[in-house]
Design a protein around this motif. Structure first.
Motif, PDB file in Angstrom:
ATOM      1  N   VAL B 255       0.881  -1.193   0.359  1.00 19.27           N
ATOM      2  CA  VAL B 255      -0.052  -0.157   0.150  1.00 19.27           C
ATOM      3  C   VAL B 255       0.404   1.600  -0.042  1.00 19.27           C
ATOM      4  O   VAL B 255       0.623   1.765  -0.948  1.00 19.27           O
ATOM      5  CB  VAL B 255      -1.164   0.323   1.326  1.00 19.27           C
ATOM      6  N   MET B 256       1.754   0.862   0.903  1.00 19.38           N
ATOM      7  CA  MET B 256       3.243   2.580   0.323  1.00 19.38           C
ATOM      8  C   MET B 256       3.217   2.865  -0.946  1.00 19.38           C
ATOM      9  O   MET B 256       3.362   3.732  -0.956  1.00 19.38           O
ATOM     10  CB  MET B 256       3.790   2.596   1.946  1.00 19.38           C
ATOM     11  N   ASP B 257       4.294   1.630  -1.405  1.00 19.85           N
ATOM     12  CA  ASP B 257       4.565   1.582  -2.753  1.00 19.85           C
ATOM     13  C   ASP B 257       3.697   2.075  -4.094  1.00 19.85           C
ATOM     14  O   ASP B 257       3.851   1.979  -4.979  1.00 19.85           O
ATOM     15  CB  ASP B 257       5.587   0.264  -3.076  1.00 19.85           C
ATOM     16  N   MET B 258       2.392   1.655  -3.503  1.00 21.90           N
ATOM     17  CA  MET B 258       1.629   1.736  -5.012  1.00 21.90           C
ATOM     18  C   MET B 258       1.414   2.755  -5.507  1.00 21.90           C
ATOM     19  O   MET B 258       1.739   2.652  -6.826  1.00 21.90           O
ATOM     20  CB  MET B 258       0.587   0.657  -5.244  1.00 21.90           C
ATOM     21  N   GLN B 259       1.798   3.491  -4.838  1.00 18.56           N
ATOM     22  CA  GLN B 259       1.724   5.193  -5.501  1.00 18.56           C
ATOM     23  C   GLN B 259       2.624   5.395  -6.354  1.00 18.56           C
ATOM     24  O   GLN B 259       2.262   6.620  -7.309  1.00 18.56           O
ATOM     25  CB  GLN B 259       0.972   6.343  -4.639  1.00 18.56           C
ATOM     26  N   ASN B 260       3.691   5.227  -5.815  1.00 18.83           N
ATOM     27  CA  ASN B 260       4.705   5.351  -5.968  1.00 18.83           C
ATOM     28  C   ASN B 260       5.791   4.506  -7.273  1.00 18.83           C
ATOM     29  O   ASN B 260       6.553   4.705  -8.147  1.00 18.83           O
ATOM     30  CB  ASN B 260       6.068   5.769  -5.364  1.00 18.83           C
TER      31      ASN B 260
END
Lengths: 272, 297
Positions: B255-260
């Motif tokens: 969830v932390m990395d999917m936006q980037n």
């Protein structure tokens, strides 16, 4: 929480709004960077008031989503903190300059650091504030996740060849970062001006003697800043182009939301 | 007469046929949908290995992670997820079953009548609430107790998860115990067994499959939990030296990395691999427990 809501909103926005855009030229869809989102939203509100026939939807989702959505033509404008080298079809419209602060918990006892000291702290070489002119207090480093726009700017403008220590805390939202720095003695992190200005319980440190404020960014003394981009698939035309021009020249909004007009800058990215 | 009587009967038959076909269509759509999701995840989750030529061994066992910089060792997240879940189930499982036994067998009727709905409300509290409380209350408290600057880590994550799964385990194990026929209780007591012997030798074994389901759902909730973990675990992509050091988990890292992670990159493919792995781990755990249970009975 915010993340998944944004993600859902991006998908929803893409599926619901993209088809309607083909019926009327006056729908503009925007998604991407959460750092640029407040400015894009405020500009969209003002623009729609001045042009009642134009409908603009602004969603977040992160810089990666903004670039992906613009590349797949899911949105008209993809907001991003970072460049999109893997997508040559995207046109980079720089709309704003955003400044970032290195923030420390006041228990650290420092109000200014050199670039070298920042590199030592974030690479894990220095673990106590007393070694960089502060109090005898252990340092707790908080980073942003890999691929984050803010982290990329931090690496590029301040870290030089140094690498980040792997075992630091990682938080993905400006709000969480700021809260952690306030509640953790000796914590240090970095975030955009809009998240760090006018907050009590934290110190925004000077870097090599330059202050983390608009004046020093504009004068080219303060290095920790970046452009905000609105990517379009091919050159922007029509209302999209007009909206981008409207956004990047809206001085009153910039002041209110802690962004800096590109036209006011005395330096560019290449000669910072 | 006959025509009058047969009319409603044939209507009833027709209604039944319609109802049956509607239910059949619903079930089919659901099964097909789930299957498609699994197929998609299987394809997207193996792209890292086939398209980007990262060795599955590197993915599973390396602890070098920087998704934006071509380092795809997911071992820290696998370890984090498993340790936090194990902690939660070791603490929350027995506690939940014990409280379930208390409400089903020992508590006065009036007490049970008040607490049962209260616990059902607890089951429905959104995880962000648990995570937020963990971040503002638990993390600083751990820091003070252990004299740390920062209380983020697997201990905080494990405690939050334990608290989160206890209501589920209580509620389901209580139901399982209540569904044991009264004749079993009466028979056991009539043979001279004490109340404790009745509970431990008769009721819990009879309700064991229901209790196992309670624990399975607890595990499923714990391993899939994302937000509450992300807020308190510290999110450091390393295998920590102790429960008090920052760590990370599969869910929170995704969830932390999917936006980037941009479309079509190895970074994004690695997140899908983590999602696939998460699915396989939770399916594996559930099958394992079902298997163990079947063998015992």
């Amino acid at each position: 929480m915010v993340r998944s809501a944004h993600f859902a909103a991006v998908i929803l926005g893409a599926t619901l709004l993209a088809p309607t855009a083909s019926f009327a030229d006056t729908n503009i869809t925007i998604a991407g960077s959460t750092a640029l989102q407040p400015l894009a939203q405020a500009a969209a509100d003002e623009y729609q008031q001045a042009h009642p026939d134009v409908k603009i939807s602004v969603t977040g989702g992160g810089s990666g989503q903004g670039i992906a959505q613009a590349a797949s033509k899911g949105v008209d404008i993809g907001d991003s903190d970072i460049l999109a080298p893997t997508h040559p079809e995207l046109v980079d419209n720089k709309v704003a300059v955003v400044g970032f602060s290195v923030i420390v918990n006041p228990a650290s006892g420092v109000t200014g650091l050199t670039k070298d000291q920042i590199q030592s702290i974030f690479s894990g070489k220095v673990t106590n504030w007393k070694d960089v002119g502060g109090k005898d207090e252990p340092i707790t480093v908080i980073n942003r996740p890999a691929g984050s726009g803010t982290r990329a700017v931090f690496l590029k403008t301040l870290m030089g060849k140094a690498t980040l220590a792997q075992d630091s805390l990682v938080e993905d939202a400006t709000g969480t970062v700021v809260q952690k720095v306030i509640q953790t003695a000796g914590a240090v992190s970095y975030a955009s001006f809009s998240g760090t200005h006018n907050k009590t319980g934290l110190t925004e440190v000077a870097i090599d003697g330059a202050q983390p404020n608009d004046a020093d960014v504009i004068a080219g003394k303060y290095p920790f800043w970046s452009y905000e981009h609105m990517f379009t698939n091919g050159p922007a035309t029509g209302e999209v182009a007009k909206f981008i021009d409207f956004t990047k020249s809206n001085g009153a909004l910039f002041k209110k939301l802690n962004f800096i007009l590109i036209s006011s800058m005395k330096v560019s990215e290449t000669n910072r | 007469m006959t025509s009058l009587a047969s009319a409603p009967r044939s209507t009833a038959h027709r209604d039944e046929r319609i109802a049956r076909s509607i239910l059949f269509v619903c079930a089919t759509v659901f099964v097909v949908g789930i299957t498609l999701i699994l197929i998609y995840l299987a394809i997207a989750g193996t792209r890292l290995f086939f398209q980007f030529h990262v060795s599955p061994l590197t993915f599973l066992f390396s602890n070098n992670w920087d998704g934006a910089d071509g380092q795809f060792g997911a071992a820290p997240f696998i370890v984090g997820s498993l340790v936090a879940t194990a902690f939660a189930i070791l603490v929350g499982g027995p506690l939940g079953v014990a409280i379930g036994v208390f409400f089903a067998e020992l508590a006065p009727k009036r007490v049970a009548a008040i607490f049962k709905p209260a616990i059902e409300v607890l089951v429905g509290i959104p995880s962000v609430v648990y995570g937020w409380l963990g971040l503002t209350l638990l993390v600083p408290a751990i820091g003070q107790v252990f004299h740390l600057v920062d209380g983020d880590g697997l201990l905080a994550a494990g405690i939050v998860l334990s608290i989160m799964i206890v209501p589920t385990v209580i509620s389901l194990s209580e139901d399982a115990l209540r569904s044991v026929p009264d004749a079993m209780r009466e028979g056991s007591l009539a043979l001279g067994a004490t109340r404790w012997e009745t509970i431990s030798r008769v009721l819990i074994p009879s309700a064991s499959s229901g209790i196992a389901v309670a624990v399975i759902l607890g595990i499923a909730r714990a391993i899939g939990e994302t937000l509450a973990i992300q807020l308190v675990i510290g999110n450091a992509p390393v295998i920590p030296g102790s429960l008090l050091k920052p760590a990370s988990a599969l869910t929170s890292e995704i969830v932390m990395d999917m936006q980037n992670a941009q479309d079509g990159t190895a970074f994004q493919a690695s997140l899908f691999s983590m999602a696939l792995l998460l699915l396989l781990i939770s399916m594996g755990l559930i099958l394992l427990i079902r298997f163990a249970l079947r063998k015992r009975t």
